[in-house]
Design a protein around this motif. Structure first.
Motif, PDB file in Angstrom:
ATOM      1  N   UNK A  81     -21.485   9.978  33.387  1.00 36.98           N
ATOM      2  CA  UNK A  81     -21.638   9.606  34.792  1.00 36.98           C
ATOM      3  C   UNK A  81     -21.574  10.888  35.625  1.00 36.98           C
ATOM      4  N   UNK A  82     -22.010  10.846  36.904  1.00 41.22           N
ATOM      5  CA  UNK A  82     -21.874  12.033  37.766  1.00 41.22           C
ATOM      6  C   UNK A  82     -20.429  12.525  37.840  1.00 41.22           C
ATOM      7  N   UNK A  83     -19.483  11.586  37.835  1.00 45.90           N
ATOM      8  CA  UNK A  83     -18.077  11.988  37.882  1.00 45.90           C
ATOM      9  C   UNK A  83     -17.675  12.719  36.600  1.00 45.90           C
ATOM     10  N   UNK A  84     -18.168  12.252  35.448  1.00 49.71           N
ATOM     11  CA  UNK A  84     -17.876  12.924  34.180  1.00 49.71           C
ATOM     12  C   UNK A  84     -18.366  14.367  34.222  1.00 49.71           C
ATOM     13  N   UNK A  85     -19.584  14.540  34.738  1.00 48.21           N
ATOM     14  CA  UNK A  85     -20.183  15.873  34.790  1.00 48.21           C
ATOM     15  C   UNK A  85     -19.383  16.776  35.724  1.00 48.21           C
ATOM     16  N   UNK A  86     -18.983  16.251  36.885  1.00 49.45           N
ATOM     17  CA  UNK A  86     -18.156  17.033  37.807  1.00 49.45           C
ATOM     18  C   UNK A  86     -16.831  17.432  37.154  1.00 49.45           C
ATOM     19  N   UNK A  87     -16.245  16.497  36.417  1.00 47.41           N
ATOM     20  CA  UNK A  87     -14.981  16.785  35.725  1.00 47.41           C
ATOM     21  C   UNK A  87     -15.154  17.923  34.726  1.00 47.41           C
ATOM     22  N   UNK A  88     -16.277  17.893  33.986  1.00 49.74           N
ATOM     23  CA  UNK A  88     -16.535  18.942  33.000  1.00 49.74           C
ATOM     24  C   UNK A  88     -16.624  20.307  33.664  1.00 49.74           C
ATOM     25  N   UNK A  89     -17.319  20.369  34.808  1.00 49.24           N
ATOM     26  CA  UNK A  89     -17.445  21.646  35.506  1.00 49.24           C
ATOM     27  C   UNK A  89     -16.100  22.130  36.033  1.00 49.24           C
ATOM     28  N   UNK A  90     -15.301  21.220  36.572  1.00 50.88           N
ATOM     29  CA  UNK A  90     -13.994  21.605  37.099  1.00 50.88           C
ATOM     30  C   UNK A  90     -13.086  22.127  35.975  1.00 50.88           C
ATOM     31  N   UNK A  91     -13.143  21.463  34.821  1.00 51.06           N
ATOM     32  CA  UNK A  91     -12.354  21.925  33.668  1.00 51.06           C
ATOM     33  C   UNK A  91     -12.838  23.293  33.218  1.00 51.06           C
ATOM     34  N   UNK A  92     -14.177  23.450  33.200  1.00 53.89           N
ATOM     35  CA  UNK A  92     -14.722  24.738  32.773  1.00 53.89           C
ATOM     36  C   UNK A  92     -14.295  25.859  33.721  1.00 53.89           C
ATOM     37  N   UNK A  93     -14.303  25.592  35.024  1.00 56.64           N
ATOM     38  CA  UNK A  93     -13.881  26.620  35.991  1.00 56.64           C
ATOM     39  C   UNK A  93     -12.459  27.088  35.697  1.00 56.64           C
TER      40      UNK A  93
END
Length: 225
Positions: A81-93
């Motif tokens: 989901x868009x939220x999943x993708x945002x979460x992945x980016x935040x974790x990566x940061x």
């Protein structure tokens, strides 16, 4: 089975794991869409194998959150989901900021030379406008930073999240003008690592990742129209 070209791409692990990786790549690359049914029998026929490793692969997809089993109906693609993708980016940061800090503290000349070598290849393929090769080199560039932490556990953790982000981002990062700005961001990161400026490198890598995040958001929003 060894002659099946699907399994001649350098995949390792059990047959179930290889099939999991194959199906995972198809989901992340958009070959399967959210809501598509993953039919055990059809996959077994397509791959010319028994249903047991297919079943194992589908279970792994469920554990990864990429598929869900609906009682009396079957297994269906969930994707991200868009939220999943945002979460992945935040974790990566967060993880990559720590990786840069540890890498600068721990790296030696050999580690730095490897990052520099990958960057020089990025320069060459940016001039060639070879987006496919640049996608591979982008992954390698960041993995060279992870290796510089000299922490096998941290490398594995970062490689997993970076894999998902990179594959999910692939279709979104097509604007040709992004090639030049991305190269300059990677150049700046390299120079700051060389200067041992952890704070500066962290700031640039955060900006670099957030730019990618915005492009991915824009791409997925356009797909829903």
């Amino acid at each position: 089975m060894a002659s099946n070209p699907i399994f001649e791409s350098g995949r390792h692990g059990s047959l179930g794991t290889q099939i999991f990786e194959l199906l995972r790549d198809r989901i992340l690359n958009g070959d399967y869409e959210r809501g598509d049914k993953l039919n055990e029998l059809s996959l077994a026929k397509e791959l010319n194998i028994s249903r047991t490793p297919i079943r194992e692969a589908l279970k792994q997809l469920e554990l990864e959150g990429l598929a869900e089993s609906i009682p009396n109906k079957g297994v269906y693609v969930k994707g991200f989901s868009p939220r999943d993708i945002d979460d992945m980016f935040e974790i990566r940061i967060q993880l990559e900021s720590l990786a840069i800090k540890l890498a600068i503290e721990r790296m030696d000349d050999i580690h730095f030379a490897k990052i520099q070598e990958v960057f020089e290849l990025m320069e060459f393929y940016t001039m060639k406008r070879d987006q496919g090769k640049l996608g591979e080199l982008n992954i390698l560039y960041h993995e060279m930073i992870y290796q510089s932490t000299q922490s096998p556990y941290f490398q594995e953790l970062l490689s997993d999240i970076h894999y998902y982000v990179s594959v999910t981002s692939k279709r979104a990062l097509r604007p040709i003008e992004r090639l030049d700005t991305s190269l300059e961001e990677h150049r700046e990161i390299l120079n700051l690592i060389k200067e041992r400026d952890a704070e500066g490198a962290i700031n640039v890598i955060k900006t670099h990742i957030k730019k990618t995040q915005m492009l991915v958001r824009k791409y997925y929003a356009s797909q829903k129209k």
